[in-house]
Design an enzyme around this catalytic site. Structure first.
Site, mmCIF file in Angstrom:
data_model
loop_
_atom_site.group_PDB
_atom_site.id
_atom_site.type_symbol
_atom_site.label_atom_id
_atom_site.label_comp_id
_atom_site.label_asym_id
_atom_site.label_seq_id
_atom_site.Cartn_x
_atom_site.Cartn_y
_atom_site.Cartn_z
ATOM 1 N N LYS A 189 -7.012 -1.024 -3.134
ATOM 2 C CA LYS A 189 -6.200 -0.677 -1.957
ATOM 3 C C LYS A 189 -6.016 -1.881 -1.030
ATOM 4 O O LYS A 189 -5.012 -1.998 -0.347
ATOM 5 C CB LYS A 189 -6.887 0.471 -1.220
ATOM 6 C CG LYS A 189 -6.076 1.115 -0.113
ATOM 7 C CD LYS A 189 -6.815 2.357 0.381
ATOM 8 C CE LYS A 189 -6.132 3.043 1.541
ATOM 9 N NZ LYS A 189 -6.868 4.265 1.924
ATOM 10 N N GLU A 205 -3.956 8.915 7.468
ATOM 11 C CA GLU A 205 -5.290 9.471 7.226
ATOM 12 C C GLU A 205 -5.911 10.131 8.467
ATOM 13 O O GLU A 205 -6.387 11.261 8.379
ATOM 14 C CB GLU A 205 -6.201 8.389 6.636
ATOM 15 C CG GLU A 205 -5.853 8.122 5.173
ATOM 16 C CD GLU A 205 -6.343 6.776 4.649
ATOM 17 O OE1 GLU A 205 -7.116 6.110 5.351
ATOM 18 O OE2 GLU A 205 -5.940 6.396 3.536
ATOM 19 N N ASP A 209 -6.309 11.845 -1.232
ATOM 20 C CA ASP A 209 -6.828 10.775 -0.406
ATOM 21 C C ASP A 209 -7.086 9.595 -1.337
ATOM 22 O O ASP A 209 -8.057 9.594 -2.098
ATOM 23 C CB ASP A 209 -8.126 11.241 0.282
ATOM 24 C CG ASP A 209 -8.799 10.120 1.068
ATOM 25 O OD1 ASP A 209 -8.237 9.004 1.129
ATOM 26 O OD2 ASP A 209 -9.889 10.372 1.628
ATOM 27 N N ASP A 245 -11.705 6.411 12.179
ATOM 28 C CA ASP A 245 -11.702 6.511 10.718
ATOM 29 C C ASP A 245 -12.038 5.152 10.098
ATOM 30 O O ASP A 245 -11.164 4.292 9.996
ATOM 31 C CB ASP A 245 -10.317 7.005 10.261
ATOM 32 C CG ASP A 245 -10.212 7.152 8.740
ATOM 33 O OD1 ASP A 245 -11.188 6.837 8.030
ATOM 34 O OD2 ASP A 245 -9.147 7.590 8.273
#
Lengths: 620, 176
Positions: free
Chosen positions: A87, A184, A25, A206
């Site tokens: 990210k 994800e 992850d 999420d």
């Protein structure tokens, strides 16, 4: 090897040999690595027992690269060289990053994807991410004590092609074989669903450090089918920190802070947010570079107030996903909360109000994505377990082409199940036109300027014809990673132009190999020996599989075909023991080709068997 | 790759070629095929197998998406019977139908301008009803009467209504 798997579904390809595979992850704030050991998915901790690796990289003057907690401790005293939340920059140009002028970095705006100026030279977000991934790979190798077959890397479901490609490039750069890019929320659904034996229609909400996804899945007898996905790839816990930071500035009347003070107050803001979750009240104290003292108290009420619009922003994609799936809230059996930011009581309350039921929080929102990725990696590596299951995912954003007048013609609509291919015909608009520009875009808006440009390429050498006579067929193929390739072909002449969409961020294969060279001194592996071992393992698997398939389905081959396969098989057997990786690979490829028809026939047979019950009654 | 994929979408799923399709059988057959061919089942294998799996899984998705939706299923059935619905080129619709279209567009435009979510949702329900009525006509024209050119005309009408539905969806999104 397809051969063996078809023959014995549900069985391991080689029972004696467990292939080591990991799930990663790669988060905005924290990253994790997990694996399946003795049929149980577990997160791999670092040497002092900590599961999380902060997604922070510090570049030192002496060439030293720190990753994780040690880098995190440098973010206030050396902010320019300490990269956090990288990210957010993946596959992004400077103009895509809102509020980049308040971030403590020196950006270089290069075509397609920005870079960061550090003492170790300019760093692309791909390189910074690779440093994080390399650390996780080392952790996994140390902990598992063997070589990794590959990794599943998770990406936000709402990541576009450029962001996905950048993530895959980073993994390659870190020396990882990418088995799959996995969305994800889908990873979370796998971990949750398999663990709880869940059946029905579920929403995964999420909210990570920098990205927000919502996916709606139907879970039914081992099939995880994504019905719709939506989100915002620039919305996450970071934005809540930023709201608190802005509130601090408002309250104190401060402005124009140094990079160091900015970083300091942002960390204080994050601490306050976390403290609020447990205590309902959070003191904020800090001493700035010039001696100014910040001393404030943040209450839940104030925080609810300043974060209301952000929470509202997450509910828009939720509505959109429900509409795309053609479902009402009462059709939802449960809402699974994922991502550290869903610990905020304000978020839980808003989600409960929206769906009219309490969300499911009986799992660790930090770990569930990595665990799901590990379960998927284990299956993809060929370690089949008894409970066979299947993931059916979708593409999050529509793909299209630029047409006359700056408009976008959609070719593949969002939420199409992947893999998917679609072809469309175009024609010339001028007499004698011999070239045509193809511009590939991703997004939902009608204007080219409102969508993300993925690639431009030119089809040349169209034979001169009157306007409208040429027929140009453009084919889009999106693979199971959600990555696009495009081919164009003029139908009457057969002229072809094919590209794997290397998105406009401009990281060519040459760049990748340069970066690999640069990173070689980090990992002084004996590359050749490693390459030979990999080739031998693959060859042996193919030999085993082919032998088993020949045994099981010999009747599908005539004697000539059988001889041909036997010959190539013998050659591979003889080559495996040799010391040359290239020879082994060539012989493996030869056997692969020789068994293509056979594999295809076995696939056919298998499907017929699978559908046998129905076919008797309905097919003529 | 030389995969034998000459069978049509109905044959692929082992289902009868008709409009009134049993959707749960379709879904079950689709899942059974994907369980065999999906790229996840081939990730640890060689490039040849991966390519083959990609093609099969793509085809299975294409077939499923075509048959799952009523409009594309009707269009596909007509195509199997040699009828091109020519939705982009044949726009010669009956005058009263075109009048209705204009009224729809005005109603959506007005409700959108007024940000009237209730009105937009009421319009969406009305539209859904009209679509259902046309779908029932298509079902009978295709499955009982084999009246393909009449069915093609209704398919063209349904295409208009589908565009209206997208417009309504956008308006509802903007009003929320």
């Amino acid at each position: 090897m397809a051969l063996l798997q078809i023959a014995e579904p549900g069985l391991s390809t080689a029972p004696h040999q467990h292939r080591l595979a990991i799930g990663i992850d790669l988060g905005t704030t924290n990253s994790l690595v997990a694996t399946v050991r003795n049929s149980v998915a577990t997160v791999l901790n670092d040497e002092v027992g900590r599961p999380l690796l902060p997604s922070v990289v510090h570049y030192g003057r002496d060439g030293r690269v720190d990753v994780g907690y040690s880098a995190q401790s440098r973010q206030s005293d050396d902010p320019h060289n300490t990269v956090v939340s990288v990210k957010r920059f993946m596959g992004r140009g400077l103009k895509d990053i809102s509020g980049h002028d308040s971030l403590p970095y020196q950006f270089i705006d290069s075509p397609g994807m920005l870079q960061l100026k550090t003492v170790a030279g300019p760093k692309s977000p791909v390189e910074v991410s690779a440093d994080i991934l390399r650390r996780l790979r080392e952790r996994a190798e140390a902990s598992l004590g063997g070589e990794l077959v590959g990794a599943v890397i998770t990406v936000p479901a709402y990541f576009d092609d450029a962001q996905r490609q950048a993530t895959k490039d980073a993994a390659r750069l870190a020396g990882l074989n990418v088995l799959r890019l996995l969305n994800e929320p889908t990873a979370a659904a796998v971990a949750y669903g398999l663990d709880n034996g869940a059946e029905g229609t579920y929403v995964v909400y999420d909210l990570g450090g920098g990205t927000f996804d919502v996916s709606i899945l139907r879970l039914s007898r081992g099939v995880f089918e994504v019905l719709a996905t939506s989100g915002d790839s620039a919305l996450g816990g970071d934005d809540f920190d930023h709201r608190i930071y802005c509130w601090i500035l408002e309250q104190t009347g401060l402005s124009l802070l140094s990079a160091r003070d900015t970083r300091l107050l942002l960390s204080k803001a994050r601490n306050a947010k976390e403290t609020l979750t447990d205590h309902g009240i959070a003191p904020i104290t800090a001493v700035l570079g010039d001696g100014f003292v910040v001393d404030l108290t943040l209450t839940s009420e104030i925080f609810s107030d300043i974060s209301r619009s952000l929470i509202g922003k997450t509910l828009q994609p939720v509505r959109k996903a429900l509409r795309d799936a053609q479902l009402n809230v009462d059709a939802i059996d449960g809402v699974v909360m994922v991502g550290g930011a869903t610990r905020m009581p304000q978020i839980r309350r808003a989600v409960a109000d929206f769906f009219g039921s309490e969300p499911l929080t009986n799992l660790d929102p930090d770990k569930v994505v990595a665990l799901g990725a590990a379960i998927q990696a284990n299956a993809l590596a060929g370690n089949r377990s008894d409970d066979d299951w299947l993931l059916l995912d979708v593409i999050p954003l529509s793909l299209g082409l630029e047409t006359m007048g700056g408009l976008v013609e959609k070719i593949i609509p969002r939420n199409s199940p992947i893999p998917v291919a679609r072809a469309q015909e175009f024609t010339t608009f001028k007499d004698g036109q011999t070239a045509m520009a193809i511009h590939v875009l991703q997004g939902e808006r009608e204007l080219v300027s409102d969508c993300r440009s993925l690639a431009r390429f030119e089809l040349r050498g169209i034979p001169p014809m009157v306007a409208g006579a040429a027929r140009i067929r453009v084919t889009f193929q999106v693979d199971a990673d959600g990555l696009l390739s495009v081919a164009a072909r003029e139908q009457s002449s057969g002229i072809e132009s094919q590209i794997a969409v290397k998105p406009s961020y401009g990281l060519s294969d040459g760049d990748i190999s340069r970066m690999l060279q640069d990173s070689l001194h980090h990992a002084n592996d004996d590359m050749e020996a490693r390459s030979l071992r990999e080739a031998q393992v693959e060859a042996q698997s193919l030999i085993d599989a082919t032998t088993a398939a020949l045994h099981a389905d010999a009747e599908l081959l005539d004697s000539d075909e059988r001889q041909q396969i036997d010959r190539v098989l013998d050659r591979l057997n003889a080559t495996v023991a040799s010391g040359d990786a290239a020879d082994v690979r060539n012989a493996t490829e030869a056997l692969n080709h020789a068994t293509t028809d056979f594999a295809s026939r076995r696939m056919d047979k298998q499907i017929r068997t699978a559908l046998a019950g129905r076919k008797l009654t309905t097919l003529e | 790759m030389n995969i034998d994929f000459n069978q049509n979408h109905f044959q692929l799923f082992g289902l009868p070629a008709c409009y009134r399709l049993d959707l749960s059988s379709l879904e079950q057959a689709y899942r059974q095929i994907q369980a065999q061919v999906h790229p996840d089942k081939f990730a640890h294998l060689g490039d040849v197998d991966k390519r083959m799996s990609l093609q099969w899984a793509t085809q299975a998705n294409e077939a499923y998406q075509t048959l799952r939706r009523p409009l594309s299923r009707a269009r596909y059935l007509l195509q199997l019977n040699g009828i091109d619905t020519a939705e982009e080129t044949n726009t010669a619709m009956p005058a009263d139908f075109l009048m209705e279209q204009m009224e729809w567009r005005e109603a959506i435009g007005d409700a959108r301008a007024a940000q009237d979510l209730d009105e937009l949702e009421a319009l969406a329900r009305r539209l859904k009803h009209e679509v259902t009525v046309l779908q029932q006509q298509v079902a009978s024209l295709l499955d009982e009467q084999q009246a393909y050119s009449s069915a093609a005309e209704i398919v063209r009408k349904l295409r208009f209504l589908e565009k209206l539905d997208h417009e309504l969806g956008d308006a509802i999104e903007a009003a929320q």
